[in-house]
Design a protein around this motif. Sequence first.
Motif, mmCIF file in Angstrom:
data_model
loop_
_atom_site.group_PDB
_atom_site.id
_atom_site.type_symbol
_atom_site.label_atom_id
_atom_site.label_comp_id
_atom_site.label_asym_id
_atom_site.label_seq_id
_atom_site.Cartn_x
_atom_site.Cartn_y
_atom_site.Cartn_z
ATOM 1 N N LEU A 157 -3.517 2.522 -2.413
ATOM 2 C CA LEU A 157 -2.336 1.684 -2.608
ATOM 3 C C LEU A 157 -1.484 1.631 -1.339
ATOM 4 O O LEU A 157 -0.944 0.572 -0.988
ATOM 5 N N HIS A 158 -1.358 2.764 -0.657
ATOM 6 C CA HIS A 158 -0.618 2.763 0.605
ATOM 7 C C HIS A 158 -1.228 1.763 1.591
ATOM 8 O O HIS A 158 -0.511 0.977 2.224
ATOM 9 N N ASN A 159 -2.528 1.787 1.704
ATOM 10 C CA ASN A 159 -3.193 0.889 2.642
ATOM 11 C C ASN A 159 -3.029 -0.570 2.250
ATOM 12 O O ASN A 159 -2.979 -1.456 3.116
ATOM 13 N N PHE A 287 8.713 5.388 -6.815
ATOM 14 C CA PHE A 287 7.263 5.530 -6.659
ATOM 15 C C PHE A 287 6.780 4.675 -5.484
ATOM 16 O O PHE A 287 5.952 5.115 -4.674
ATOM 17 N N TYR A 288 7.276 3.442 -5.422
ATOM 18 C CA TYR A 288 6.885 2.540 -4.331
ATOM 19 C C TYR A 288 7.200 3.157 -2.970
ATOM 20 O O TYR A 288 6.347 3.157 -2.064
ATOM 21 N N MET A 289 8.413 3.671 -2.809
ATOM 22 C CA MET A 289 8.819 4.206 -1.512
ATOM 23 C C MET A 289 7.966 5.405 -1.115
ATOM 24 O O MET A 289 7.602 5.576 0.059
ATOM 25 N N ASP A 290 7.638 6.260 -2.086
ATOM 26 C CA ASP A 290 6.790 7.420 -1.813
ATOM 27 C C ASP A 290 5.428 6.977 -1.291
ATOM 28 O O ASP A 290 4.902 7.552 -0.321
ATOM 29 N N VAL A 291 4.842 5.950 -1.908
ATOM 30 C CA VAL A 291 3.506 5.498 -1.527
ATOM 31 C C VAL A 291 3.545 4.666 -0.248
ATOM 32 O O VAL A 291 2.661 4.780 0.609
ATOM 33 N N ARG A 292 4.554 3.831 -0.102
ATOM 34 C CA ARG A 292 4.611 2.923 1.055
ATOM 35 C C ARG A 292 4.849 3.670 2.364
ATOM 36 O O ARG A 292 4.243 3.350 3.394
#
Length: 364
Positions: A157-159, A287-292
């Motif tokens: 997901l990060h990628n 959650f988004y910020m952690d992954v991004r």
Amino acid sequence: MSAAGNGTWNSPYTVDQAVSNQNGSTQSVEGYVVGQPTSESSVVTNQFPNDYALALADSPSEANTDQMVYIQIPSSYRSSFGLQSNPGLMGEKIKVTGSLTAYFSHPGVKSTSAFESLEGGETDPTDPPTEPTDPPAYEEYYNTAEGKTGDALKTALHNIIDDHQTLSYDAVWGALRNTDEDPNNPNNVILLYSGRSQSKTTNGGGVNDWNREHVWAKSHGDFGTAQGPGTDLHHLRPTDVTVNSTRGNLDFDNGGNEQSEAPGNYYDSDSWEPRDEVKGDVARMIFYMDVRYEGDSGEVDLEMNNNVNNGSAPYMGKMSVLLEWNEEDPVDEREIRRNNIIYEQYQGNRNPFIDHPEWAEMIW
């Protein structure tokens, strides 16, 4: 009739067998639709929050969640088998193929590849959605994340969401007027914590103005308002100036004193609890910020933890509470609309946890 392309389709498990064999194998399971799971021990039977999951049992009148298996519905089947779009499925018998593995920390079937209604025959997953407001699938966008869990899913997901353009901090004002517009009054925005509808033009620093709230507090990682995390629209929301000041850089947790200007929000010396209507919104933004933001490309590495009082460290808590909020407050139409606008008009990336809120549990 074979819809799954393998021998298991014609010899399905009962729900009891599926509950007893949570071994990761791919099997077909046959049972009656008895509701939508919203947590490990809660299944709702009406006013379904979305089309993402359903519960099966061996009896159509089963009410004990221990006798149910929870089914993850991929977006290609939501318009046909999601209960918000198809409440008439309640009590019907269906057959599902997928991996026998926990969902909502409960015996489940995930990575589902086939659904069949035993009342009316097989349903084509390409049928047009029955509701025009169904979440968009964007399945190609998430292709590289399919079938993954844990750290592998987080990395995938990060990628996917990593490379995108953010605005200048000044340009954020105009974007928020669009992303957070009041659907009942196009001249206003809805403020995140208070829920108040307020004129788009009353932004600034005055007591009753609205300003730009960093839901992941910008001091947690000290990224300020520079382009990148400091201007990422996926966690920037309009809030009342004084309410924003009260929240400050507090971590998230339950409890405290009610904020007088924003009833339903609570705070104490080390945490902030938003109103029930946006608890899930807040969780999915975190959650988004952690992954991004993972520390590559010279950016800060942001990580959730289970603490409060994180101060200027690049951490945000309380993870266990945020995961609960994600389940308690399902994705709504305003979140979906906001995600689409940011993707299509501004940044070119999506918040995966709005499209797939179940991924939070699969990662953390």
